[in-house]
Design an enzyme around this catalytic site. Structure first.
Site, PDB file in Angstrom:
ATOM      1  N   ASP A   1    -186.699   4.351 -49.060  1.00  0.00           N
ATOM      2  CA  ASP A   1    -186.101   5.713 -49.059  1.00  0.00           C
ATOM      3  C   ASP A   1    -186.562   6.553 -50.251  1.00  0.00           C
ATOM      4  O   ASP A   1    -186.914   7.722 -50.096  1.00  0.00           O
ATOM      5  CB  ASP A   1    -184.569   5.693 -48.905  1.00  0.00           C
TER       6      ASP A   1
ATOM      7  N   ASP B   1    -178.131   5.487 -48.036  1.00  0.00           N
ATOM      8  CA  ASP B   1    -176.741   5.037 -47.876  1.00  0.00           C
ATOM      9  C   ASP B   1    -175.819   6.212 -47.545  1.00  0.00           C
ATOM     10  O   ASP B   1    -174.948   6.109 -46.683  1.00  0.00           O
ATOM     11  CB  ASP B   1    -176.255   4.346 -49.154  1.00  0.00           C
TER      12      ASP B   1
ATOM     13  N   HIS C   1    -186.103  -0.347 -49.628  1.00  0.00           N
ATOM     14  CA  HIS C   1    -186.798   0.232 -50.785  1.00  0.00           C
ATOM     15  C   HIS C   1    -187.897   1.208 -50.347  1.00  0.00           C
ATOM     16  O   HIS C   1    -188.920   1.347 -51.012  1.00  0.00           O
ATOM     17  CB  HIS C   1    -187.343  -0.876 -51.708  1.00  0.00           C
TER      18      HIS C   1
ATOM     19  N   SER D   1    -170.619   0.274 -50.422  1.00  0.00           N
ATOM     20  CA  SER D   1    -169.220   0.653 -50.620  1.00  0.00           C
ATOM     21  C   SER D   1    -169.121   1.932 -51.449  1.00  0.00           C
ATOM     22  O   SER D   1    -168.223   2.743 -51.227  1.00  0.00           O
ATOM     23  CB  SER D   1    -168.432  -0.482 -51.274  1.00  0.00           C
TER      24      SER D   1
HETATM   25  C1  GLA Z   1    -179.688   0.743 -52.397  1.00  0.00           C
HETATM   26  C2  GLA Z   1    -179.908   2.228 -52.609  1.00  0.00           C
HETATM   27  C3  GLA Z   1    -180.634   2.855 -51.430  1.00  0.00           C
HETATM   28  C4  GLA Z   1    -181.909   2.079 -51.092  1.00  0.00           C
HETATM   29  C5  GLA Z   1    -181.616   0.572 -51.002  1.00  0.00           C
HETATM   30  C6  GLA Z   1    -182.859  -0.257 -50.827  1.00  0.00           C
HETATM   31  O1  GLA Z   1    -178.816   0.545 -51.328  1.00  0.00           O
HETATM   32  O2  GLA Z   1    -178.673   2.897 -52.795  1.00  0.00           O
HETATM   33  O3  GLA Z   1    -180.920   4.200 -51.701  1.00  0.00           O
HETATM   34  O4  GLA Z   1    -182.920   2.333 -52.015  1.00  0.00           O
HETATM   35  O5  GLA Z   1    -180.924   0.100 -52.149  1.00  0.00           O
HETATM   36  O6  GLA Z   1    -183.451  -0.010 -49.602  1.00  0.00           O
END
Ligand code: GLA
Length: 377
Positions: free
Chosen positions: A36, A169, A34, A124
């Site tokens: 990014d 991600d 949390h 995914s």
């Molecule tokens: C999900 C979101 C990411 C990031 C994470 C938490 O995977 O897609 O962008 O915020 O949660 O770190």
């Protein structure tokens, strides 16, 4: 999945040979949760579970994709993209964003398959997006720019699919390197590859819990972080200091705790990168544990299953540390274990988790894999 099996499935469905097979991996986040969307730091790695697309280029602008898992098709024309429902939206969203940026796309016939568990915190959906981008790049013969494609895929997810995720991600799926963790500055998108020590294994511990309404809870955390940044007078929480936070007035107790998680988590990522460089696994493990506690107490995105799983992992003498990974509210934890006892670690944690939670875990050692690529020809 291997190339021959996929070629066979493609032939069974389309009675032809594919021109390309592309692959885009899921990811496990080692630390930096949390952070990014707060312009902060993250340290994910791509895993050896992925989405594959086998495709044959068409002469028109039709896209026909058959999913081997769902046994359903997604069929659309690149001339006329309209919103629908289901897994095909990730592919359509990517096509939409590519066309918005003036890529001249060609249609294709394809089969899609994958082995990343859905909703488990292993990205995914980012893998489907990056595999789709890689497929369009191969079919339409445009140059692959991994970071640009990651940004475009994130836009597809934000704007087409409607999920307000950060950039981690998509970057992890696009740009990771086999054998390395990806240290990413989510503000500048500057990337550094951190080699993983040979004597440890990264173990994914799936609690088998999946929480619904993750999106609304996720968006709520995002807006609490934005509110904290606004009240602290900084562009994003990346720019906030712990001292300022402690002396700040006017922040509600809950917003204060959300902000404290982000500020301390960013510091933990930087320290984790240093620990990796110094091969200080003990410290790395301690940082994993501290991250989990902060996500549990300050950010409040763990659930009972994740907390139990982290405890079960830490009980093992071969474990350096364990924490939840991904958005949270269910899904997977990630642990660092001594390489030589990794398989025993996997069985011992599964047994202990079953005893304590009554649930079946699915645990496996994973390898840091390569970002999105063409695997055939
Ligand atoms: C999900 C979101 C990411 C990031 C994470 C938490 O995977 O897609 O962008 O915020 O949660 O770190």
């Amino acid at each position: 999945m291997d190339i021959q099996t996929l070629e066979k499935s493609f032939a069974a469905h389309f009675n032809a040979k594919p021109n390309f097979i592309v692959r885009a991996p899921g990811r496990v986040n080692l630390i930096g949760e949390h952070t990014d969307y707060n312009d902060g730091f993250v340290l994910p790695m791509a895993i050896d579970r992925a989405v594959w697309i086998a495709l044959a280029v068409r002469s028109d602008r039709e896209v026909r994709v058959h999913s081997l898992e769902y046994e359903t098709d997604s069929v659309f024309s690149l001339f006329d993209l309209t919103r629908g429902k289901g897994w095909g939206e990730y592919i359509k969203g990517v096509a939409y964003e590519l066309q918005k940026e003036n890529f001249d796309l060609r249609g294709f016939d394809a089969v899609i398959t994958g082995d990343i568990p859905r909703g488990a915190g292993l990205s995914s959906s980012a893998a489907v997006e990056l595999a789709a981008a890689r497929a369009f790049s191969a079919a339409s013969d445009f140059e692959w720019d991994a970071a640009r494609m990651a940004k475009l895929a994130q836009k597809a997810e934000n704007e087409w699919v409607g999920v307000n995720c950060g950039i981690m991600d998509q970057m992890a799926s696009a740009i990771s390197k086999s054998g390395y963790a990806l240290f990413l500055d989510c503000r500048s998108l500057e990337v550094q590859y951190a080699p993983l020590p040979e004597n440890i294994s990264v173990v994914i511990l799936d609690t088998s819990t999946r929480r619904k309404l993750v999106e609304s809870a996720y968006n709520e955390r995002r807006s609490q972080c934005e509110e904290a940044a606004k009240q602290l007078g900084v562009q994003a929480l990346r720019d906030a200091k712990l001292e300022t936070l402690n002396s700040a007035h006017g922040l509600s107790e809950i917003v204060m705790r959300r902000a404290r998680h982000v500020v301390t988590e960013n510091a933990r990522v930087l320290e984790a990168v240093k620990a990796l460089k110094d091969k200080d696994i003990k410290r790395l493990g301690e940082l994993f544990n501290a991250s989990h506690e902060s996500l549990r107490d300050d950010f409040e995105v763990t659930n009972d299953a994740l907390n139990v799983m982290a405890d079960c992992a830490r009980e093992q003498s071969s474990c350096y540390g364990a924490r939840m990974t991904g958005a949270g509210f269910g899904g997977c934890a990630v642990a660092l274990a001594e390489r030589e006892s990794a398989e025993e670690f996997v069985s011992a944690v599964s047994v202990s988790y079953k005893e304590k939670s009554g649930l079946d875990a699915s645990a496996y050692v994973c390898q840091a894999s390569e970002g999105a690529s063409v695997v055939f020809p």
